[in-house]
Design a protein around this motif. Structure first.
Motif, PDB file in Angstrom:
ATOM      1  N   GLY A   9      -0.426   2.601   3.487  1.00  0.00           N
ATOM      2  CA  GLY A   9      -1.622   1.759   3.502  1.00  0.00           C
ATOM      3  C   GLY A   9      -1.364   0.530   4.357  1.00  0.00           C
ATOM      4  N   GLU A  11      -2.872  -2.162   4.326  1.00  0.00           N
ATOM      5  CA  GLU A  11      -2.974  -3.401   3.527  1.00  0.00           C
ATOM      6  C   GLU A  11      -1.626  -3.799   2.949  1.00  0.00           C
ATOM      7  OE1 GLU A  11      -3.951  -0.440   2.568  1.00  0.00           O
ATOM      8  OE2 GLU A  11      -3.705  -0.140   0.408  1.00  0.00           O
ATOM      9  N   ASP A  44      -1.694   2.901   8.005  1.00  0.00           N
ATOM     10  CA  ASP A  44      -2.558   4.082   8.124  1.00  0.00           C
ATOM     11  C   ASP A  44      -2.634   4.540   9.580  1.00  0.00           C
ATOM     12  OD1 ASP A  44      -3.432   4.153   5.316  1.00  0.00           O
ATOM     13  OD2 ASP A  44      -4.368   2.244   5.790  1.00  0.00           O
ATOM     14  N   GLY A  68      -3.300   6.978   0.747  1.00  0.00           N
ATOM     15  CA  GLY A  68      -3.812   7.686   1.921  1.00  0.00           C
ATOM     16  C   GLY A  68      -4.319   9.084   1.629  1.00  0.00           C
ATOM     17  N   ASP A  75      -7.405   7.697   5.763  1.00  0.00           N
ATOM     18  CA  ASP A  75      -6.575   8.409   4.786  1.00  0.00           C
ATOM     19  C   ASP A  75      -5.949   9.621   5.476  1.00  0.00           C
ATOM     20  OD1 ASP A  75      -6.923   6.821   2.390  1.00  0.00           O
ATOM     21  OD2 ASP A  75      -9.007   7.466   2.419  1.00  0.00           O
TER      22      ASP A  75
HETATM   23 MG    MG Z   1      -5.298   3.479   1.859  1.00  0.00          MG
END
Ligand code: MG
Ligand code: AMP
Length: 296
Positions: A9, A11, A44, A68, A75
């Motif tokens: 991810g 983030e 990602d 993901g 994803d």
């Molecule tokens: Mg994600």
């Protein structure tokens, strides 16, 4: 057996979100006698994910991917793991039907991007996810002549925890040799890290089967010991032996040998002696009293 956990991810590569799932998984894997050798965080990005997957598959026995697995463009875990393994993705009509049912039960029409959550890596077992839309996947088999286990788990922590606990622990137990991991922590005060290590390294180096880590923190040093054996008692005996030898060397510098905090130990001594403690604090804003009273 050892493992690598890959958190996925973009983030998780910012200052705003932390990978907490791997802490949970590490605890569970250690309980099964599996050591986590590497943790990786990847954004990602399909090429980055594939490269992380290839690296992990080349160096450990168990690779766990988390995150993901959702329906959106970013994803990409299924695709990347399939790429790394040179396997195809196959859309599973049973998963599609379940997804449609789930949306219908909420009186919603499923948007077409959800279908990719039904893409299963060839040969994988689907791990149904009762708490979300993205199922997990389990693959095991020989890769380059070596037995490997590959697990894909959804990112949301409550889904990951339920899926791992309910569907992976027993499956892993069946595949793992029976080994147990024991740990022990000694906490040391009034001594610097280098001074401490100079005295104890010659001792713990005599126990190559016990993994030792020295951690310097605020006002204390911690020595962590880890050992694996065929029974928990045998593993415990190894870490206990090293801890005992090191306590013998450091004497009163060791204030805790069963994981207790400094404030807990202060509390024991106060109780033992029927003593009380008064604090008049300046500059610490009550932090000293807060620590002492954090133990009931
Ligand atoms: Mg994600
Ligand atoms: P994803 O499966 O990538 O769609 O992730 C869904 C959500 O799960 C993210 O928005 C995060 O809030 C959370 N999440 C994903 N990975 C992790 C992780 N390693 N630790 C904690 N939370 C996570």
């Amino acid at each position: 057996m050892n493992a690598e956990i890959i958190a996925i991810g973009s983030e998780l590569l910012t200052p705003f979100r932390q990978d907490t799932n791997s802490l949970f998984l590490t605890e569970k894997l250690n309980e099964l006698g599996v050591e986590v050798a590497f943790k990786t965080i990847a954004g990602d990005n399909r090429a980055h994910l594939t490269s992380a997957a290839e690296t992990a598959l080349s160096r450990v026995d168990i690779v766990i991917f988390m995150g993901g697995l959702g329906p959106t463009e970013d994803d990409l875990t299924r695709e990347a793991v399939a790429d790394a393994l040179g396997l195809e993705l196959r859309r599973d009509p049973e998963i599609i039907a379940k997804l449609e049912q789930r949306f219908a039960s909420h009186k919603l029409k499923m948007s077409s991007n959800n279908a990719k959550q039904a893409d299963v890596i060839a040969g994988a077992t689907v791990l149904p996810n009762a708490l979300g839309t993205a199922p997990g996947q389990w693959l095991s088999g020989k890769l380059d002549g070596r037995e490997r286990i590959i697990i894909l788990l959804p990112g949301p922590p409550h889904e990951l925890k339920a899926l791992f606990t309910e569907q992976c622990v027993e499956r892993l137990k069946k595949k793992l040799p029976r080994t147990f991991l024991a740990t022990r922590v000694l906490k040391i005060a009034m001594m610097g890290e280098s001074q401490c290590d100079a005295r104890v390294a010659p001792l713990y180096q005599r126990y190559p089967d016990v993994q030792t880590t020295i951690l310097a923190g605020a006002g204390e040093i911690q020595l962590h010991f880890k050992a694996q054996a065929e029974t928990l008692e045998a593993a415990q005996a190894r870490v206990d032996e090293v801890a005992e030898v090191i306590e013998g060397e450091l004497g009163d510098f060791v204030y805790s040998d069963q994981g207790e905090s400094l404030e807990q130990i202060v509390g024991y001594y106060l109780q033992m002696r029927g003593a009380t403690l008064a604090a008049a604090e300046s500059c610490t804003g009550g932090l000293f009293a807060e620590r002492v009273t954090s133990v009931s």
